[in-house]
Design an enzyme around this catalytic site. Structure first.
Site, PDB file in Angstrom:
ATOM      1  N   PRO A 128       0.844  -1.044   0.152  1.00 51.11           N
ATOM      2  CG  PRO A 128      -0.948  -1.708   1.552  1.00 51.11           C
ATOM      3  CD  PRO A 128       0.355  -2.265   1.052  1.00 51.11           C
ATOM      4  N   GLY A 131       5.363   1.593  -3.890  1.00 51.46           N
ATOM      5  CA  GLY A 131       4.856   1.295  -5.429  1.00 51.46           C
ATOM      6  C   GLY A 131       6.307   1.248  -6.135  1.00 51.46           C
ATOM      7  CB  ILE A 157      -0.593  -9.449  -5.620  1.00 46.38           C
ATOM      8  CG1 ILE A 157       0.190  -8.437  -4.569  1.00 46.38           C
ATOM      9  CG2 ILE A 157       0.344 -10.321  -6.065  1.00 46.38           C
ATOM     10  CD1 ILE A 157       1.222  -7.488  -5.285  1.00 46.38           C
ATOM     11  NE  ARG A 243      10.347  -2.532 -15.239  1.00 49.10           N
ATOM     12  CZ  ARG A 243      11.388  -2.325 -14.462  1.00 49.10           C
ATOM     13  NH1 ARG A 243      12.440  -2.159 -14.822  1.00 49.10           N
ATOM     14  NH2 ARG A 243      10.983  -1.909 -13.422  1.00 49.10           N
ATOM     15  N   GLY A 339     -15.475   5.565 -34.856  1.00 53.53           N
ATOM     16  CA  GLY A 339     -16.653   6.689 -34.652  1.00 53.53           C
ATOM     17  C   GLY A 339     -17.522   6.211 -33.349  1.00 53.53           C
ATOM     18  N   GLY A 340     -18.514   6.486 -33.400  1.00 49.28           N
ATOM     19  CA  GLY A 340     -19.348   6.007 -32.057  1.00 49.28           C
ATOM     20  C   GLY A 340     -19.434   4.740 -31.674  1.00 49.28           C
ATOM     21  CD  GLU A 363       5.776  -6.645 -15.387  1.00 44.03           C
ATOM     22  OE1 GLU A 363       6.698  -6.689 -15.385  1.00 44.03           O
ATOM     23  OE2 GLU A 363       4.716  -7.522 -15.153  1.00 44.03           O
ATOM     24  CB  THR A 365       5.159   4.545 -13.698  1.00 49.11           C
ATOM     25  OG1 THR A 365       6.363   5.286 -13.321  1.00 49.11           O
ATOM     26  CG2 THR A 365       4.344   4.015 -12.436  1.00 49.11           C
ATOM     27  CB  SER A 366       5.880   5.970 -18.702  1.00 51.10           C
ATOM     28  OG  SER A 366       4.930   5.106 -19.522  1.00 51.10           O
TER      29      SER A 366
HETATM   30  C1  LIG Z   1      -4.001  -4.184 -12.442  1.00 49.79           C
HETATM   31  C2  LIG Z   1      -2.780  -4.080 -11.771  1.00 49.79           C
HETATM   32  C3  LIG Z   1      -1.978  -5.218 -11.484  1.00 49.79           C
HETATM   33  C4  LIG Z   1      -0.929  -5.367 -10.928  1.00 49.79           C
HETATM   34  N1  LIG Z   1      -0.184  -6.141 -10.495  1.00 49.79           N
HETATM   35  C5  LIG Z   1       0.912  -6.492  -9.839  1.00 49.79           C
HETATM   36  C6  LIG Z   1       1.532  -7.504  -9.484  1.00 49.79           C
HETATM   37  O1  LIG Z   1       1.223  -8.682  -9.972  1.00 49.79           O
HETATM   38  N2  LIG Z   1       2.707  -7.601  -8.416  1.00 49.79           N
HETATM   39  C7  LIG Z   1       3.189  -6.345  -7.780  1.00 49.79           C
HETATM   40  O2  LIG Z   1       3.965  -6.533  -7.069  1.00 49.79           O
HETATM   41  N3  LIG Z   1       2.666  -5.218  -8.402  1.00 49.79           N
HETATM   42  C8  LIG Z   1       1.490  -5.241  -9.280  1.00 49.79           C
HETATM   43  N4  LIG Z   1       0.978  -4.037  -9.317  1.00 49.79           N
HETATM   44  C9  LIG Z   1       1.197  -2.839  -8.956  1.00 49.79           C
HETATM   45  C10 LIG Z   1       2.104  -1.859  -9.851  1.00 49.79           C
HETATM   46  O3  LIG Z   1       3.011  -2.455 -10.113  1.00 49.79           O
HETATM   47  C11 LIG Z   1       2.060  -0.540  -8.871  1.00 49.79           C
HETATM   48  O4  LIG Z   1       1.187   0.152  -9.174  1.00 49.79           O
HETATM   49  C12 LIG Z   1       3.131   0.377  -9.841  1.00 49.79           C
HETATM   50  O5  LIG Z   1       4.535  -0.175  -9.740  1.00 49.79           O
HETATM   51  C13 LIG Z   1       3.476   1.957  -9.296  1.00 49.79           C
HETATM   52  O6  LIG Z   1       3.041   1.793  -8.186  1.00 49.79           O
HETATM   53  P1  LIG Z   1       1.979   2.982  -7.175  1.00 49.79           P
HETATM   54  O7  LIG Z   1       0.894   2.373  -7.861  1.00 49.79           O
HETATM   55  O8  LIG Z   1       2.462   3.026  -5.820  1.00 49.79           O
HETATM   56  O9  LIG Z   1       2.296   4.456  -7.772  1.00 49.79           O
HETATM   57  P2  LIG Z   1       3.557   5.461  -7.165  1.00 49.79           P
HETATM   58  O10 LIG Z   1       4.737   4.831  -7.020  1.00 49.79           O
HETATM   59  O11 LIG Z   1       2.872   6.171  -6.005  1.00 49.79           O
HETATM   60  O12 LIG Z   1       3.575   6.535  -8.235  1.00 49.79           O
HETATM   61  C14 LIG Z   1       2.623   7.338  -8.741  1.00 49.79           C
HETATM   62  C15 LIG Z   1       3.022   8.502  -9.757  1.00 49.79           C
HETATM   63  O13 LIG Z   1       4.360   9.059  -9.081  1.00 49.79           O
HETATM   64  C16 LIG Z   1       5.411   8.901 -10.224  1.00 49.79           C
HETATM   65  N5  LIG Z   1       6.677   8.851  -9.569  1.00 49.79           N
HETATM   66  C17 LIG Z   1       7.087   7.781  -8.330  1.00 49.79           C
HETATM   67  N6  LIG Z   1       8.365   7.928  -8.070  1.00 49.79           N
HETATM   68  C18 LIG Z   1       8.818   8.860  -9.013  1.00 49.79           C
HETATM   69  C19 LIG Z   1      10.102   9.164  -9.076  1.00 49.79           C
HETATM   70  N7  LIG Z   1      11.225   8.742  -8.553  1.00 49.79           N
HETATM   71  N8  LIG Z   1      10.198  10.192 -10.262  1.00 49.79           N
HETATM   72  C20 LIG Z   1       9.343  10.602 -10.961  1.00 49.79           C
HETATM   73  N9  LIG Z   1       8.095  10.278 -10.786  1.00 49.79           N
HETATM   74  C21 LIG Z   1       7.823   9.252  -9.884  1.00 49.79           C
HETATM   75  C22 LIG Z   1       5.057   7.801 -10.976  1.00 49.79           C
HETATM   76  O14 LIG Z   1       5.551   7.530 -12.193  1.00 49.79           O
HETATM   77  C23 LIG Z   1       3.419   7.897 -10.778  1.00 49.79           C
HETATM   78  O15 LIG Z   1       3.233   8.542 -12.127  1.00 49.79           O
HETATM   79  C24 LIG Z   1      -0.249  -3.654 -10.192  1.00 49.79           C
HETATM   80  C25 LIG Z   1      -0.994  -2.795 -10.378  1.00 49.79           C
HETATM   81  C26 LIG Z   1      -2.438  -2.892 -11.041  1.00 49.79           C
HETATM   82  C27 LIG Z   1      -3.042  -1.715 -11.176  1.00 49.79           C
END
Ligand SMILES: Cc1cc2nc3c(=O)[nH]c(=O)nc-3n(C[C@H](O)[C@H](O)[C@H](O)COP(=O)(O)OP(=O)(O)OC[C@H]3O[C@@H](n4cnc5c(N)ncnc54)[C@H](O)[C@@H]3O)c2cc1C
Length: 386
Positions: A128, A131, A157, A243, A339-340, A363, A365-366
């Site tokens: 929680p 991330g 997860i 990835r 379209g629609g 895996e 974020t961008s």
């Molecule tokens: C449907 C789904 C399936 C998933 N499956 C798995 C799984 O099987 N196992 C698992 O372990 N996880 C899983 N995840 C979790 C996923 O990997 C995380 O949501 C992801 O790593 C981002 O973490 P966060 O959601 O806490 O976002 P945060 O880390 O809180 O990020 C929020 C924003 O802040 C930005 N940010 C954070 N740090 C920085 C930085 N240093 N510099 C610039 N920008 C930053 C991020 O890019 C993002 O835009 C899953 C998520 C979803 C939604």
């Protein structure tokens, strides 16, 4: 790099294409509508050998190379990202880690069951409050006489409600930071392992996602994957494979958008002619086609490097970043072509857009991919502000 596929690769791709067309696509819409995690279809995917494509045959896998694995993932991803997630998690986030870090006993115990689909696995890194900053694990593992006791919680997860084994990452010594993280192969059939389903996702509705609470969960020393302190490295190496798999699945989404859009544009008539005859519609089709090709080439390069045993973390991040962002653009453009009609689920393109949205989040974020690429370019780590 030779861009022509060998006969085996072409055959595997054709087989995966037929399987996707005949088995996956027809179920995707109903599973999405009903938020149904289709275990019957998972079993069929396992029968095809798609849950352990890169695992050597001696451990029950298909013994294929990464490029060929990517071709399978592309096809499954074209059909349904929820099922592609099963293939990616099981193969890349779970099996590849056991293959790379496991003892001989662990490989023999887990891999055949995972490759055959008898067992599902999950990868429990995110928490929680943890991330992108994955090294900052709040889950704690304490040493006992007989092994380890793990307490904490995990978030988002994939497959955790159905997994028989979970790769659980936990901190053993907070003073050591990421060097204190360990990875455990946790049995999920113990009372302290409590997954809770997460519903109402934007997309991937046919995929299983859970929060997990870990209350005095037990693991033996033999269930450590790698040494104590290797956990962060285990996570990162699994993500290198994961990835790649996500990127390959996104190429499938791009291709699916292209196929659907070309077909629709040739059928749909406006102003007395097919909309495909309008230059602005052709421009949209071309945009999708160019992004599809470019994403595929980046994925193939990453797969080629993996198969050569060459460093590929940066190239994998480039492929993941480009393929995921492009797939979002392709899905959005495909809706425009429709379209629609593109806004309702008679056509697959609205599901493509909803499903693909998560791929720039999970895996890494961008933003995290850009920081990995930037670090390779400059030698400066901008991931953690100094
Ligand atoms: C449907 C789904 C399936 C998933 N499956 C798995 C799984 O099987 N196992 C698992 O372990 N996880 C899983 N995840 C979790 C996923 O990997 C995380 O949501 C992801 O790593 C981002 O973490 P966060 O959601 O806490 O976002 P945060 O880390 O809180 O990020 C929020 C924003 O802040 C930005 N940010 C954070 N740090 C920085 C930085 N240093 N510099 C610039 N920008 C930053 C991020 O890019 C993002 O835009 C899953 C998520 C979803 C939604």
């Amino acid at each position: 790099m030779d861009l022509s596929l060998n006969p085996e690769q072409r055959l595997v791709r054709e087989t995966a294409r037929d399987f996707t067309d005949n088995e996956i696509i027809e179920r995707a819409r109903e599973n999405d509508r009903n938020e149904h995690f289709d275990l019957e279809l998972v079993a069929k995917i396992a029968e095809q050998g798609y849950l352990g494509a890169i695992v050597p045959r001696e451990y029950g896998g298909a013994g294929l190379d990464y490029l060929t694995y990517g071709l399978i993932v592309e096809e499954v991803g074209r059909g349904d990202s929820a099922m592609r997630t099963v293939v990616s998690v099981q193969t890349s986030l779970v099996c590849s880690g056991i293959l790379r870090w496991g003892t001989e006993e662990q490989k023999q115990h887990y891999l055949p069951k995972l490759c055959s689909g008898e067992w599902l696995g999950c990868f429990a890194l995110t928490e929680p409050d943890t991330g992108s900053d994955a090294a900052n694990q709040k889950t704690r593992a304490k040493k006992t006489n007989g092994g380890w006791v793990i307490n904490g919680s995990k978030m988002f997860i994939s497959m955790a409600n159905h997994a028989n084994v979970a790769l659980v990452f936990a901190q053993t010594d907070p003073d050591k930071g990421h060097r204190g993280v360990a990875c455990f192969l946790v049995d999920t059939d113990q009372p302290g392992f409590q997954p809770q389903e997460i519903h109402h996702k934007l997309g991937l509705r046919g995929s299983d996602t859970a929060a997990i609470s870990l209350d005095d969960v037990e693991a033996t020393d033999d269930q450590l994957l790698g040494e104590v302190g290797d956990g962060f490295k285990v996570a990162m190496s699994n993500l290198d494979s994961g990835r790649y798999s996500v990127a390959a699945g996104c190429v499938g989404i791009c291709q699916g958008c292209l196929d659907a859009s070309v077909k629709y544009a040739k059928e749909r008539q406006q102003f007395g002619r097919p909309i495909a005859s309008f230059q602005l519609v052709q421009e949209m089709l071309t945009d999708i086609a160019v992004k599809t090709d470019a994403a595929r080439m980046l994925v193939w390069r990453a797969g080629y490097l993996k198969d050569q045993g060459k460093p590929n973390t940066t190239e994998t991040s480039i492929a993941k970043l480009y393929a995921t962002e492009s797939a979002i653009e392709c899905a959005n453009t495909a809706i425009q072509v429709h379209g629609g009609s593109g806004y309702v689920d008679d056509y697959p393109v609205e599901r493509y857009l909803r499903d693909v949205r998560v791929t720039t989040l999970y895996e890494g974020t961008s933003q995290i991919q850009k920081l990995i690429i930037g670090r390779a370019l400059t030698g400066i780590n901008a991931l953690v502000p100094s």
